[in-house]
Scaffold this active site. Structure first.
Site, PDB file in Angstrom:
ATOM      1  N   ARG A  81       0.879  -1.175   0.000  1.00  0.00           N
ATOM      2  CA  ARG A  81       0.000   0.000   0.000  1.00  0.00           C
ATOM      3  C   ARG A  81       0.917   1.225   0.000  1.00  0.00           C
ATOM      4  O   ARG A  81       2.140   1.102   0.074  1.00  0.00           O
ATOM      5  CB  ARG A  81      -1.003  -0.006   1.160  1.00  0.00           C
ATOM      6  CG  ARG A  81      -0.633  -0.666   2.426  1.00  0.00           C
ATOM      7  CD  ARG A  81       0.474  -0.020   3.197  1.00  0.00           C
ATOM      8  NE  ARG A  81       0.277   1.410   3.350  1.00  0.00           N
ATOM      9  CZ  ARG A  81       1.226   2.275   3.612  1.00  0.00           C
ATOM     10  NH1 ARG A  81       2.487   1.861   3.747  1.00  0.00           N
ATOM     11  NH2 ARG A  81       0.996   3.554   3.733  1.00  0.00           N
ATOM     12  N   GLY A  82       0.300   2.406  -0.086  1.00  0.00           N
ATOM     13  CA  GLY A  82       1.089   3.628  -0.248  1.00  0.00           C
ATOM     14  C   GLY A  82       1.190   3.908  -1.738  1.00  0.00           C
ATOM     15  O   GLY A  82       1.599   3.024  -2.514  1.00  0.00           O
ATOM     16  N   ALA A  83       0.795   5.127  -2.139  1.00  0.00           N
ATOM     17  CA  ALA A  83       0.616   5.404  -3.571  1.00  0.00           C
ATOM     18  C   ALA A  83       1.829   5.039  -4.442  1.00  0.00           C
ATOM     19  O   ALA A  83       1.675   4.317  -5.445  1.00  0.00           O
ATOM     20  CB  ALA A  83       0.197   6.862  -3.757  1.00  0.00           C
TER      21      ALA A  83
ATOM     22  N   ARG B 280      -7.377  -0.048  -6.561  1.00  0.00           N
ATOM     23  CA  ARG B 280      -7.530   1.046  -5.590  1.00  0.00           C
ATOM     24  C   ARG B 280      -7.733   2.355  -6.363  1.00  0.00           C
ATOM     25  O   ARG B 280      -6.843   2.802  -7.095  1.00  0.00           O
ATOM     26  CB  ARG B 280      -6.305   1.121  -4.677  1.00  0.00           C
ATOM     27  CG  ARG B 280      -6.127  -0.185  -3.918  1.00  0.00           C
ATOM     28  CD  ARG B 280      -5.456  -0.041  -2.594  1.00  0.00           C
ATOM     29  NE  ARG B 280      -6.088   0.844  -1.675  1.00  0.00           N
ATOM     30  CZ  ARG B 280      -5.462   1.353  -0.624  1.00  0.00           C
ATOM     31  NH1 ARG B 280      -4.185   1.057  -0.408  1.00  0.00           N
ATOM     32  NH2 ARG B 280      -6.091   2.157   0.212  1.00  0.00           N
TER      33      ARG B 280
ATOM     34  N   GLN C 243      -1.718   2.270   9.975  1.00  0.00           N
ATOM     35  CA  GLN C 243      -0.429   2.397   9.270  1.00  0.00           C
ATOM     36  C   GLN C 243       0.611   3.136  10.114  1.00  0.00           C
ATOM     37  O   GLN C 243       1.806   2.854  10.027  1.00  0.00           O
ATOM     38  CB  GLN C 243      -0.613   3.148   7.944  1.00  0.00           C
ATOM     39  CG  GLN C 243      -1.346   2.380   6.875  1.00  0.00           C
ATOM     40  CD  GLN C 243      -2.817   2.666   6.858  1.00  0.00           C
ATOM     41  OE1 GLN C 243      -3.416   2.982   7.893  1.00  0.00           O
ATOM     42  NE2 GLN C 243      -3.444   2.555   5.702  1.00  0.00           N
TER      43      GLN C 243
ATOM     44  N   ASP D 299      -1.896  10.844  -1.805  1.00  0.00           N
ATOM     45  CA  ASP D 299      -2.352   9.803  -2.740  1.00  0.00           C
ATOM     46  C   ASP D 299      -2.714  10.371  -4.096  1.00  0.00           C
ATOM     47  O   ASP D 299      -2.568   9.713  -5.121  1.00  0.00           O
ATOM     48  CB  ASP D 299      -3.533   9.044  -2.150  1.00  0.00           C
ATOM     49  CG  ASP D 299      -3.029   8.126  -1.066  1.00  0.00           C
ATOM     50  OD1 ASP D 299      -2.877   8.600   0.074  1.00  0.00           O
ATOM     51  OD2 ASP D 299      -2.724   6.960  -1.378  1.00  0.00           O
TER      52      ASP D 299
ATOM     53  N   ASN E 183      -5.221  12.392   0.932  1.00  0.00           N
ATOM     54  CA  ASN E 183      -4.304  11.533   1.696  1.00  0.00           C
ATOM     55  C   ASN E 183      -5.146  10.741   2.692  1.00  0.00           C
ATOM     56  O   ASN E 183      -6.373  10.896   2.745  1.00  0.00           O
ATOM     57  CB  ASN E 183      -3.227  12.374   2.395  1.00  0.00           C
ATOM     58  CG  ASN E 183      -2.102  11.519   2.957  1.00  0.00           C
ATOM     59  OD1 ASN E 183      -1.554  10.662   2.253  1.00  0.00           O
ATOM     60  ND2 ASN E 183      -1.761  11.700   4.216  1.00  0.00           N
TER      61      ASN E 183
HETATM   62  O1  MRU Z   1      -4.408   3.158   2.253  1.00  0.00           O
HETATM   63  P1  MRU Z   1      -2.934   3.373   2.112  1.00  0.00           P
HETATM   64  O2  MRU Z   1      -2.144   2.789   3.228  1.00  0.00           O
HETATM   65  O3  MRU Z   1      -2.436   2.948   0.752  1.00  0.00           O
HETATM   66  O4  MRU Z   1      -2.771   4.944   2.199  1.00  0.00           O
HETATM   67  C1  MRU Z   1      -1.483   5.485   2.130  1.00  0.00           C
HETATM   68  C2  MRU Z   1      -1.430   6.940   2.346  1.00  0.00           C
HETATM   69  O5  MRU Z   1      -2.438   7.598   2.524  1.00  0.00           O
HETATM   70  C3  MRU Z   1      -0.082   7.579   2.255  1.00  0.00           C
HETATM   71  O6  MRU Z   1      -0.002   8.681   3.104  1.00  0.00           O
HETATM   72  C4  MRU Z   1       0.163   8.043   0.810  1.00  0.00           C
HETATM   73  O7  MRU Z   1      -0.091   7.000  -0.090  1.00  0.00           O
HETATM   74  C5  MRU Z   1       1.521   8.534   0.613  1.00  0.00           C
HETATM   75  S1  MRU Z   1       2.695   7.222   0.592  1.00  0.00           S
HETATM   76  C6  MRU Z   1       4.215   7.849   0.191  1.00  0.00           C
END
Ligand code: MRU
Length: 337
Positions: A45-47, A86, A193, A234, A244
């Site tokens: 996960r994480g963009a 996603r 997270q 995101d 985000n």
């Molecule tokens: O649902 P997630 O864990 O994928 O969400 C991640 C976030 O909101 C992060 O802050 C964002 O993707 C930035 S990651 C460098």
């Protein structure tokens, strides 16, 4: 520790982020469908990390092609599967667009050479993301004063990227300058997270981290215990509005009320040139079970209705600056071509 994602002998290896910090388990994927499931179920996960995973997913799909395959139809099938995982993370679509351009530019080559080009492009996306994050760190580190306490929300660290991190990358870069920094990490309900991933990463890097629950940030701001806020993103609209992790908007409003600078750190690949404002950003709504349960146990009556938007949008007026590999952008935002 391996990075969050790595390519190894025609397989994609990922650390299972659902199990951290209690277990360090690595999962291997050989098909694009497996990678799509991994993205959807939050193994990764994480963009930016999702973008890298999607690119490798396409490469795995293409590597499985046999001669005589209808490659145009097969390519559509692969990208559609990955696109449906996603909806909010811009980097997913950005990486798929890059893979599409590579496919279109090389589709008349022999199958073997096309496969090579597609894998090379996925590898480039991974390598470039790491370099981008290091540049974000260098560009943002002077925003953190020596002795400061930084609040961050969710995980925008090495686990959320190809390495180094975006918001956490800025913190790391300031730490590497020798500054004494303390980080308050919001736990980030419901997926935790912050508690599970950001605390784990910072602790391993020897950075002073304190875990707080999401509802404590305002109180610590009021007491003067937080000097700067840095979060990831995101998806960013052309006017700077930023999606985000859910809870980010609340933190941004609180920061404004207390005169604390609120920064976003993200690669340019998170900026969506197709969206004028944040109102157009699609917000993922996840399984209600994530809210009803903690650690697999119900914390409410099972029939109570639940809402579970995974992201919120922070209007640009709350953002002091967006730190990217190209420098720090401020209002009025003009990210260029
Ligand atoms: O649902 P997630 O864990 O994928 O969400 C991640 C976030 O909101 C992060 O802050 C964002 O993707 C930035 S990651 C460098």
């Amino acid at each position: 520790m391996l990075p969050a994602i790595a390519w190894k002998a025609n397989r994609v290896v990922m650390i299972d982020q659902r199990k951290l910090p209690l277990k360090e388990i690595y999962l291997e994927y050989r098909t694009h469908g497996g990678v799509a499931r991994a993205i959807k179920t939050m193994v990764i996960r994480g963009a930016p990390a999702i973008g890298v995973a999607a690119a490798y997913g396409v490469a795995l799909g293409v590597l499985a092609w046999k001669s005589g395959e209808n490659i145009d139809r097969a390519f559509e099938r692969i990208t559609r599967r990955l696109q449906g995982t996603r909806p909010t993370a811009r980097n997913l679509f950005w990486a798929l667009e890059r893979m599409r351009r590579t496919f279109e530019a090389n589709r008349n080559l022999t199958l073997a050479r096309l496969k090579r080009r597609m894998l090379d492009e996925a590898r480039r996306i991974e390598v470039e993301d790491l370099a981008t994050n290091e540049a974000i760190g260098r560009n943002g580190r002077d925003l953190i004063p020596d002795g400061a306490t930084v609040l961050t929300h969710c995980n925008a660290g090495e686990l959320a990227t190809a390495g180094y991190g975006t918001a956490v990358g800025v913190i790391r870069a300031a730490h590497e300058q020798g500054k004494k920094i303390r980080v308050f990490s919001d736990e980030t309900r419901p997926f935790l997270q912050g508690a599970r991933l950001t605390c784990w990463e910072l602790d391993r890097r020897g950075i002073n981290v304190v875990l707080i629950t999401d509802n404590m940030a305002g109180w610590f701001m009021r007491k003067g215990e937080i000097q700067v806020v840095i979060v990831g993103a995101d998806r960013i609209a052309r006017n700077g509005d930023t999606a985000n992790k859910i809870g980010t908007y609340t933190v941004a409003v609180l920061a404004k009320e207390h005169g604390i600078p609120f920064y976003v750190a993200a690669p340019m690949s998170t900026v969506d040139p197709g969206l004028e404002t944040g109102a157009e950003i699609p917000i993922e709504e996840r399984d209600p079970g994530e809210v009803r349960k903690i650690g697999g146990r119900f914390i409410t009556l099972p029939h109570i209705p639940v809402r579970n938007p995974a992201f919120d949008v922070t209007p640009a007026k709350y953002i002091a600056g967006i730190i990217t590999e190209k420098g720090i952008f401020r209002t009025p935002y003009c990210f260029g071509a």
